[in-house]
Design a protein around this motif. Structure first.
Motif, short mmCIF file in Angstrom:
data_model
loop_
_atom_site.label_atom_id
_atom_site.label_comp_id
_atom_site.label_asym_id
_atom_site.label_seq_id
_atom_site.Cartn_x
_atom_site.Cartn_y
_atom_site.Cartn_z
N ILE A 68 0.75 -1.16 -0.12
CA ILE A 68 0.11 0.00 -0.06
C ILE A 68 0.75 1.29 -0.15
CG2 ILE A 68 -1.69 1.31 1.43
CD1 ILE A 68 -3.02 -1.41 2.30
N SER A 69 2.10 1.43 0.82
CA SER A 69 2.79 2.37 0.70
C SER A 69 3.49 2.94 -0.64
CB SER A 69 4.07 1.93 1.78
OG SER A 69 3.45 1.94 3.14
N ILE A 70 3.96 1.85 -1.28
CA ILE A 70 4.55 1.97 -2.63
C ILE A 70 3.61 2.29 -3.65
CG2 ILE A 70 5.63 0.39 -4.47
CD1 ILE A 70 6.97 -1.10 -2.60
N VAL A 284 -5.05 2.14 -7.85
CA VAL A 284 -6.14 2.62 -6.99
C VAL A 284 -7.17 1.70 -6.76
CG1 VAL A 284 -7.90 4.49 -7.10
CG2 VAL A 284 -5.71 5.21 -7.78
N SER A 285 -7.41 0.97 -7.61
CA SER A 285 -8.66 -0.18 -7.58
C SER A 285 -8.23 -1.06 -6.38
CB SER A 285 -8.83 -0.85 -8.80
OG SER A 285 -9.25 0.06 -9.83
N GLY A 286 -6.81 -1.45 -6.52
CA GLY A 286 -6.57 -2.39 -5.47
C GLY A 286 -6.30 -1.94 -4.14
N VAL A 287 -5.70 -0.69 -4.11
CA VAL A 287 -5.67 -0.09 -2.70
C VAL A 287 -7.17 -0.05 -1.96
CG1 VAL A 287 -5.16 2.15 -1.64
CG2 VAL A 287 -3.37 1.11 -2.86
N PHE A 288 -7.94 0.52 -2.78
CA PHE A 288 -9.26 0.58 -2.01
C PHE A 288 -9.87 -0.82 -1.60
CE2 PHE A 288 -9.31 5.08 -3.36
CZ PHE A 288 -9.76 5.71 -2.28
N ILE A 289 -9.69 -1.84 -2.62
CA ILE A 289 -10.23 -3.17 -2.19
C ILE A 289 -9.50 -3.43 -1.00
CG2 ILE A 289 -10.43 -5.58 -2.66
CD1 ILE A 289 -12.49 -3.87 -4.19
N LEU A 290 -8.32 -3.45 -0.87
CA LEU A 290 -7.16 -3.89 0.36
C LEU A 290 -7.82 -3.26 1.52
CD1 LEU A 290 -3.84 -4.33 -1.36
CD2 LEU A 290 -5.23 -5.82 -0.45
N MET A 291 -7.97 -1.74 1.34
CA MET A 291 -8.10 -1.07 2.71
C MET A 291 -9.62 -1.46 3.15
SD MET A 291 -8.27 3.16 2.52
CE MET A 291 -9.90 3.22 1.59
N GLY A 292 -10.70 -1.66 2.11
CA GLY A 292 -12.06 -2.00 2.64
C GLY A 292 -12.19 -3.29 3.28
N ALA A 293 -11.33 -4.38 2.70
CA ALA A 293 -11.18 -5.96 3.26
C ALA A 293 -10.64 -5.76 4.42
CB ALA A 293 -10.65 -6.55 2.11
N GLY A 294 -9.30 -4.98 4.64
CA GLY A 294 -8.63 -5.15 5.94
C GLY A 294 -9.25 -4.64 7.05
N MET A 295 -10.31 -4.02 7.05
CA MET A 295 -10.92 -3.27 8.37
C MET A 295 -11.80 -4.52 8.55
SD MET A 295 -11.10 -0.73 10.05
CE MET A 295 -9.96 0.22 8.96
N SER A 296 -11.74 -4.43 10.00
CA SER A 296 -12.45 -5.58 11.02
C SER A 296 -13.69 -4.93 11.35
CB SER A 296 -11.82 -6.15 11.64
OG SER A 296 -11.19 -5.42 13.04
N PRO A 345 -13.17 15.32 0.06
CA PRO A 345 -13.25 13.54 0.37
C PRO A 345 -11.66 13.21 0.75
CG PRO A 345 -12.98 13.87 -1.80
CD PRO A 345 -13.57 15.24 -1.07
N ARG A 346 -11.69 12.41 2.00
CA ARG A 346 -10.35 11.87 2.16
C ARG A 346 -10.00 10.50 1.79
NH1 ARG A 346 -11.92 16.53 4.73
NH2 ARG A 346 -10.49 17.13 6.09
N GLY A 347 -8.79 10.18 1.63
CA GLY A 347 -8.25 9.18 0.80
C GLY A 347 -7.57 8.15 1.37
N VAL A 348 -6.84 7.34 0.54
CA VAL A 348 -6.21 6.15 1.20
C VAL A 348 -4.72 6.54 2.10
CG1 VAL A 348 -4.60 5.78 -0.70
CG2 VAL A 348 -5.23 3.78 0.59
N VAL A 349 -4.30 7.86 1.41
CA VAL A 349 -3.02 8.13 2.16
C VAL A 349 -3.28 8.35 3.83
CG1 VAL A 349 -1.40 9.96 2.63
CG2 VAL A 349 -1.99 9.09 0.14
N MET A 350 -4.60 8.96 4.17
CA MET A 350 -4.61 9.28 5.47
C MET A 350 -4.90 7.73 6.37
SD MET A 350 -7.86 11.74 7.27
CE MET A 350 -9.17 10.35 6.89
N VAL A 351 -5.62 6.88 5.57
CA VAL A 351 -5.78 5.60 6.39
C VAL A 351 -4.64 4.90 6.53
CG1 VAL A 351 -7.18 3.45 6.16
CG2 VAL A 351 -8.12 5.37 5.48
N ALA A 352 -3.70 4.93 5.50
CA ALA A 352 -2.62 4.04 5.44
C ALA A 352 -1.49 4.44 6.55
CB ALA A 352 -1.67 3.99 4.24
#
Length: 623
Positions: A68-70, A284-296, A345-352
């Motif tokens: 995700i960082s890369i 972007v597609s992969g990061v958002f899928i990983l971000m959603g799936a990784g949340m418990s 809207p906030r994005g993946v950088v903030m979550v990561a």
């Protein structure tokens, strides 16, 4: 991998699933005309915490965070490549205000909201408040494509998102270092010195790498086929080196690198940027899928009503106050200020970054930092949904969209272009006719049609014309090679199914023929430029007929066997230009635009009516 767990999939299967879900969600969103980011987050949550099909940490392992960082670094670099200084134009002052004034104001207001409303301690609020400066280029770019904003508000949002992402990360790093120093009782001077050296080193590293790339590419030190691989390798190296010296400073380095290359005037820049855009779409597609799936669900369950109130305050008070104070006493129209103020809207950088920094604070004994990760995800989720569905209606309400209905860009000021443009104008469709020959535009000017004198492929046209207002291109000049070049270039911008040209003049020698893989679709009729204009010269006219249940396309064909159908308009989705080949299917309710032969004397009543003076086309004749 634990083969005894039937729910666990192999890493290869997991990677394939991420790709299929991410790209598939974007395609479905395109078909349904909804924001893709909303669907991607929803799909990630569905296959992750809801159904338990996919868990990134379980199925892929510890490389998820580095991936995700890369990916974020590459996304920010590609975002930097889109920021040409000339594209700022009259938005430059507003962007500077949003970054220089808005960033510290946003930090302070966000920290206050986190402490007094969300209930976090001051250390956690200071660190997370810095991250809340970012507005997320991974989110803004798809929203801008969907909303079709005017140039200046789009520039505001795009530049703010790209520039503030590394700025927000650096502010969070600064706050984190201060907190860690205070908790560890170390010397503050040493911590501040290390932070300053890290930021300076990242800036210099990004500039040095960008200059090295531009020097090597402009002097042919790298072969054409190796430019993209070399760019990727240098990008990864810069990110890794900067991040090794100071965590998260790699984002600053790659953003500076992208900005410099974007304004270096490289001859191969377009090809580099296109490849990067394709890579970014996948990332972007992969990061958002990983971000959603990784949340418990357990993590999200830690949030209470205070979290909801906090998100509401951020959307309705913190973001608007930040923007309106930053742009106060400036020359930005108030409608554009309101649009930018209520779009954050906030994005993946903030979550990561929030998840990583939250863990570090927890390790230092700040227990409430465990709420940073779920709060950041909830903020991203809500803002993505709110702005994903709300930006387009808000922009329309404030008059900030480029156009209500997308129009047609015609390249070539021929008599055919004038006749076709007049019909489109009567249908109240945006139309622009461009030509490099001032004399060719004489008829265009006489007809009162919008026109552009200059090369439509030039950088000047890129910065002076609002291409968002159009979604189809017809290149109909007397130069087949130029028509092909225009269609090839705009095929990437609009899609090859929306670029058209007349049939190429057949040459006696094959060495003069152009490859069929280049250019756009051939206009209905399979005629050359000269044949199209010859018909207009001898009296053929463009006319409009409305098809109904009683007067269908088959009835029209029977009534007008010699007429040439060119396009159809349904009144809302834009013009549909017909290509050569496929059988036409025009449903009732559409207005059919066709080219009719001259009417014999005394037989004018037997043909379709002329376009009336009113915007509404007259209904066709019934049997």
């Amino acid at each position: 991998m634990d083969m005894t767990d039937p729910a666990q999939m192999t890493p290869i299967t997991a990677f394939a699933l991420v790709g299929v879900l991410g790209v598939g969600a974007q395609w479905i969103a395109w078909r349904l005309r909804i924001p893709g980011i909303v669907l991607m987050l929803g799909v990630g949550l569905l296959v992750g915490p809801v159904l338990g099909i996919f868990n990134p940490q379980r199925d892929i392992g510890p490389i998820v965070a580095p991936m995700i960082s890369i990916a974020v670094a590459i996304i920010l670099f590609e975002g930097g490549l889109t920021l040409n200084y000339r594209s700022l134009r009259d938005a430059a002052r507003g962007v500077v205000r949003l970054v220089v004034i808005g960033a510290p104001i946003g930090w302070v207001l966000s920290a206050l909201a986190l402490h007094w409303i969300a209930g976090l301690s001051w250390p956690s609020s200071a660190v997370f408040g810095g991250l809340m400066i970012v507005t997320g280029p991974t989110v803004i770019a798809p929203l801008l494509r969907h909303a079709r904003l005017k140039r200046r508000p789009a520039a505001f949002l795009q530049w703010e998102a790209i520039v503030n992402d590394p700025v927000g990360a650096m502010v969070a790093v600064l706050a984190l270092q201060v907190v860690l120093v205070l908790e560890a009782d170390a010397t503050r001077a040493q911590a501040m010195r290390d932070l300053g050296i890290g930021i300076l080193a990242a800036t210099l590293l990004g500039l040095l790498a960008a200059k090295l790339i531009t020097w090597a590419f402009s002097r042919a030190k790298v072969p054409e086929y190796m430019k993209v691989p070399v760019l990727f390798v240098v990008l990864l190296a810069v990110f890794a080196l900067a991040d090794f010296g100071l965590h998260e400073s790699g984002l600053l380095a790659v953003t500076i690198m992208g900005l410099w290359i974007a304004n270096a005037g490289l001859a191969s820049f377009t090809e580099l940027r296109r490849f990067k855009e394709h890579a970014t779409l996948l990332l972007v597609s992969g990061v958002f899928i990983l971000m959603g799936a990784g949340m418990s669900l357990e993590t999200l369950g830690r949030l209470d009503w205070r979290a909801g109130l906090f998100i509401l305050v951020v959307i309705l008070l913190v973001r608007p106050a930040t923007v309106l104070i930053s742009l106060a006493f400036g020359d930005v129209p108030w409608k554009e200020r309101l649009l930018v103020a209520f779009t954050g809207p906030r994005g993946v950088v903030m979550v990561a970054v929030a998840g990583l920094f939250g863990d570090r604070l927890v390790a230092q004994g700040i227990e409430d930092a465990v709420l940073i990760a779920p709060l950041s995800f909830a903020l991203v989720l809500v803002t993505v949904i709110v702005h994903g569905f709300g930006l387009t209606p808000l922009a329309r309400l404030l008059g900030a969209t480029a156009t209500g209905t997308p129009g047609v860009l015609i390249v070539g000021g021929s008599p055919w272009s004038v006749a076709f443009g007049e019909v489109l104008q009567k249908l109240e469709l945006p139309v622009l006719i461009a030509d490099t020959n001032h004399g060719h535009l004489r008829g265009v000017r006489s007809a009162g049609l919008p026109h552009y004198f200059g090369d439509i492929l030039s950088e000047a046209a890129e910065h002076n014309l609002d291409f968002v207002a159009y979604h189809q291109v017809i290149a109909i000049t007397d130069n087949d090679a130029y028509n092909t070049l225009v269609c090839t270039d705009f095929g990437h911008k609009y899609g090859r199914e929306y670029v058209f040209q007349p049939n190429r003049v057949r040459q006696e020698s094959r060495r003069h023929e152009l490859p069929a893989t280049l250019g756009g679709r051939i206009l209905r009729g399979n005629m050359s430029y000269y044949e199209h204009n010859h018909l207009v010269a001898i009296g053929w006219k463009f006319r409009v007929t409305k098809l109904t249940e009683e007067f269908s396309l088959a009835d029209w064909r029977q009534k007008n066997p010699e007429a040439l159908p060119m396009a159809a308009y349904d009144g809302k989705g834009g013009l549909h230009v017909f290509e050569e080949g496929p059988e036409l299917a025009v449903p009732p309710g559409n207005r059919l635009v066709a080219l009719y032969p001259p009417e014999p004397p005394g037989q004018g009543a037997g043909r379709a009516v002329q376009p009336p003076e009113s915007p509404q086309a007259e209904q066709g004749e019934r049997h």
